[in-house]
Design a protein around this motif. Structure first.
Motif, PDB file in Angstrom:
ATOM      1  N   ARG A 281       2.034   6.785  12.445  1.00 39.99           N
ATOM      2  CA  ARG A 281       0.921   7.227  11.600  1.00 39.99           C
ATOM      3  C   ARG A 281       0.977   6.550  10.228  1.00 39.99           C
ATOM      4  O   ARG A 281      -0.043   6.071   9.717  1.00 39.99           O
ATOM      5  CB  ARG A 281       0.954   8.746  11.433  1.00 39.99           C
ATOM      6  CG  ARG A 281       0.528   9.527  12.659  1.00 39.99           C
ATOM      7  CD  ARG A 281       0.289  11.005  12.318  1.00 39.99           C
ATOM      8  NE  ARG A 281       1.521  11.641  11.866  1.00 39.99           N
ATOM      9  CZ  ARG A 281       2.359  12.284  12.659  1.00 39.99           C
ATOM     10  NH1 ARG A 281       2.101  12.366  13.961  1.00 39.99           N
ATOM     11  NH2 ARG A 281       3.449  12.855  12.178  1.00 39.99           N
ATOM     12  N   GLY A 282       2.158   6.527   9.635  1.00 42.15           N
ATOM     13  CA  GLY A 282       2.298   5.922   8.308  1.00 42.15           C
ATOM     14  C   GLY A 282       1.991   4.436   8.321  1.00 42.15           C
ATOM     15  O   GLY A 282       1.297   3.922   7.438  1.00 42.15           O
ATOM     16  N   THR A 283       2.510   3.738   9.329  1.00 41.03           N
ATOM     17  CA  THR A 283       2.255   2.295   9.437  1.00 41.03           C
ATOM     18  C   THR A 283       0.783   2.016   9.653  1.00 41.03           C
ATOM     19  O   THR A 283       0.214   1.108   9.028  1.00 41.03           O
ATOM     20  CB  THR A 283       3.076   1.708  10.601  1.00 41.03           C
ATOM     21  OG1 THR A 283       4.463   1.988  10.394  1.00 41.03           O
ATOM     22  CG2 THR A 283       2.878   0.199  10.692  1.00 41.03           C
ATOM     23  N   GLY A 284       0.152   2.805  10.517  1.00 45.23           N
ATOM     24  CA  GLY A 284      -1.270   2.606  10.781  1.00 45.23           C
ATOM     25  C   GLY A 284      -2.124   2.794   9.541  1.00 45.23           C
ATOM     26  O   GLY A 284      -3.033   1.991   9.268  1.00 45.23           O
ATOM     27  N   SER A 285      -1.829   3.835   8.759  1.00 43.53           N
ATOM     28  CA  SER A 285      -2.635   4.096   7.560  1.00 43.53           C
ATOM     29  C   SER A 285      -2.448   2.997   6.523  1.00 43.53           C
ATOM     30  O   SER A 285      -3.400   2.602   5.839  1.00 43.53           O
ATOM     31  CB  SER A 285      -2.264   5.455   6.959  1.00 43.53           C
ATOM     32  OG  SER A 285      -0.913   5.468   6.525  1.00 43.53           O
ATOM     33  N   ILE A 286      -1.219   2.465   6.400  1.00 42.11           N
ATOM     34  CA  ILE A 286      -0.974   1.382   5.442  1.00 42.11           C
ATOM     35  C   ILE A 286      -1.660   0.097   5.905  1.00 42.11           C
ATOM     36  O   ILE A 286      -2.306  -0.601   5.121  1.00 42.11           O
ATOM     37  CB  ILE A 286       0.542   1.152   5.261  1.00 42.11           C
ATOM     38  CG1 ILE A 286       1.174   2.346   4.524  1.00 42.11           C
ATOM     39  CG2 ILE A 286       0.808  -0.145   4.493  1.00 42.11           C
ATOM     40  CD1 ILE A 286       2.681   2.311   4.478  1.00 42.11           C
ATOM     41  N   PHE A 287      -1.527  -0.219   7.182  1.00 39.31           N
ATOM     42  CA  PHE A 287      -2.077  -1.480   7.677  1.00 39.31           C
ATOM     43  C   PHE A 287      -3.600  -1.501   7.663  1.00 39.31           C
ATOM     44  O   PHE A 287      -4.206  -2.557   7.453  1.00 39.31           O
ATOM     45  CB  PHE A 287      -1.544  -1.763   9.089  1.00 39.31           C
ATOM     46  CG  PHE A 287      -0.190  -2.418   9.094  1.00 39.31           C
ATOM     47  CD1 PHE A 287       0.703  -2.198   8.049  1.00 39.31           C
ATOM     48  CD2 PHE A 287       0.199  -3.238  10.125  1.00 39.31           C
ATOM     49  CE1 PHE A 287       1.957  -2.792   8.039  1.00 39.31           C
ATOM     50  CE2 PHE A 287       1.456  -3.839  10.137  1.00 39.31           C
ATOM     51  CZ  PHE A 287       2.339  -3.608   9.086  1.00 39.31           C
ATOM     52  N   ILE A 288      -4.239  -0.335   7.876  1.00 43.31           N
ATOM     53  CA  ILE A 288      -5.702  -0.333   7.847  1.00 43.31           C
ATOM     54  C   ILE A 288      -6.203  -0.589   6.429  1.00 43.31           C
ATOM     55  O   ILE A 288      -7.218  -1.258   6.209  1.00 43.31           O
ATOM     56  CB  ILE A 288      -6.276   0.989   8.414  1.00 43.31           C
ATOM     57  CG1 ILE A 288      -7.760   0.840   8.737  1.00 43.31           C
ATOM     58  CG2 ILE A 288      -6.050   2.151   7.473  1.00 43.31           C
ATOM     59  CD1 ILE A 288      -8.050  -0.064   9.888  1.00 43.31           C
TER      60      ILE A 288
END
Length: 436
Positions: A281-288
């Protein structure tokens, strides 16, 4: 319309959408897509949208983000961080305001493991604030110290913000990590000095705590948390000694965090899955957000706005102080409304050309930016960490009291920022002696 005008309209439209609570990635994506169409054509805009995200996110250095997140989440979910406050409390209880000082130490250690200011503030608020309130600490001090100390996660390595800045500015992430170490310690030391000074002046702030612990109790508390500082020293020492890169350090840290948790019999399938899900979840929010930002970068590059803005600012003065003051005002204002990761990525396309044009050291400049972001995390009216603390304590402490308590720490942050600016060697000494 000229490209400069289109660029300015695009930036203002993006800020307006963010103010209306449109997700940052969506706001930047919409503005950038429409702006590129206006500057070129629909075909070119579609070409950029389909090609750019993969090429940018495919940067190998970005793999450090999920790895450091995983390291922090494994430490948290396996309980490796739960004894931090107790250990610091046992060792520091005799100092004036000992529980508050213990909170600074525990937050610093937790921040070094998690790399996240919000995660640090959220976790420590549930552990330390009730304990301080139970011992009759002033509510403003109890909550303010956690809100402010939680921001140390941005500066004390490993830091996700440093990884993002390093990739974007094309500077060594390892050197950024080392550059943030001494300023992070300075911030923590200033917090502690201020707490001691205030409590000595007004003992009622720290209630009536009169605790003493035996050597056996102190040793027991230290044994409970030895794994976390050992892990942090191992990871940072490996980077400093040139044994592995920051990207490799993230993987090494995540691996050994898992091994340590297993050896301590604190690793279960459930908490490992929880750590993996939180990392995803954290990686996805940062990458988006990163994808939206790279669209903005392409749009602004086509408009010519960053170059024009750099020329305008440098035409007023090429003084480093002038540039830092201008950036500080920008960050203080926008920091009231935009979270730290979004703000950093939103502004880098505009301010990096200015720093480069003034021949500023980009590692030193990066530490200044991250310190400004720390201040923004606790600045009213929308200091994110303050609202994290409010969410943790509920109606126990009014939001106004938290902001009043954190004001003392903002003053210390400003002093730390001034020291970082006046003495660049504070940030640049450790990177200069790294074995890389």
């Amino acid at each position: 319309m000229s490209g400069i005008t289109i660029g300015i309209i695009g930036v203002l439209a993006g800020l307006a959408l963010i103010a209306l609570r449109v997700p940052i990635a969506v706001a930047l994506g919409i503005v950038s897509f429409l702006g590129i169409i206006e500057l070129t054509n629909v075909r070119a805009a579609w070409g950029i949208i389909t090609a750019v995200p993969f090429n940018f996110i495919g940067n190998w250095s970005f793999t450090a983000v999920p790895m450091f997140l995983l390291m922090g989440y494994v430490c948290t979910t396996s309980g490796m961080t739960t004894g931090l406050f107790r250990a610091m409390r046992v060792c520091l209880s005799r100092l004036p305001g000992g529980l508050a000082i213990a909170s600074v130490g525990a937050c610093s250690m937790f921040a070094a493991a998690s790399g996240s200011s919000v995660a640090t503030a959220s976790a420590m608020a549930r552990i330390a604030v009730p304990e301080m309130l139970r011992h009759k600490y002033h509510p403003g001090l109890s909550t303010g110290v956690i809100a402010a100390s939680g921001t140390l996660g941005s500066l004390i390595p490993p830091s996700i913000l440093m990884v993002l800045y390093g990739v974007y500015a094309e500077v060594s992430i390892g050197k950024l990590f080392m550059a943030g170490f001494l300023p992070g310690l300075l911030s923590a030391a200033l917090y502690i000095a201020m707490i001691i000074s205030r409590v000595k002046t007004n003992p009622a702030l720290a209630g009536e705590v009169d605790e003493s612990f035996s050597a056996k109790e102190k040793w027991s508390a230290i044994k409970e948390v030895w794994a976390l500082p050992a892990l942090i020293v191992f990871v940072l020492g490996g980077i400093f000694g040139g044994f592995f890169t920051p990207t490799e350090a993230g993987a090494v840290g995540a691996f050994f965090a898992t091994i340590l948790a297993a050896l301590r019999r604190q690793l279960t399938v459930a908490n490992l899955l929880e750590a993996l899900k939180a990392t995803a979840r954290g990686t996805g929010s940062i990458f988006i957000i990163l994808i939206g930002t790279i669209f903005l970068t392409k749009f602004l590059a086509l408009s010519g706005l960053p170059t024009w803005l750099a020329e305008q600012m440098l035409s007023v003065s090429d003084s480093v102080i002038w540039i830092i003051l201008s950036v500080a005002i920008l960050y203080i204002v926008l920091g009231m409304f935009v979270d730290s990761i979004g703000l950093l990525l939103l502004t880098l396309p505009l301010i990096l050309p200015i720093a480069v044009g003034a021949n500023m050291d980009l590692i030193w400049f990066g530490i200044i930016l991250i310190k400004l972001l720390e201040i923004g995390l606790v600045s009213p009216p929308v200091g994110l960490n303050v609202y994290v603390i409010k969410g943790a304590v509920g109606n126990t402490v009014p939001i106004q009291t938290i902001f009043q308590g954190v004001a003392w720490f903002i003053v210390m942050d400003i002093i730390a920022l001034l020291v970082i600016i006046i003495f660049p060697s504070l940030s640049l000494y450790l990177p200069s002696i790294m074995k890389i």
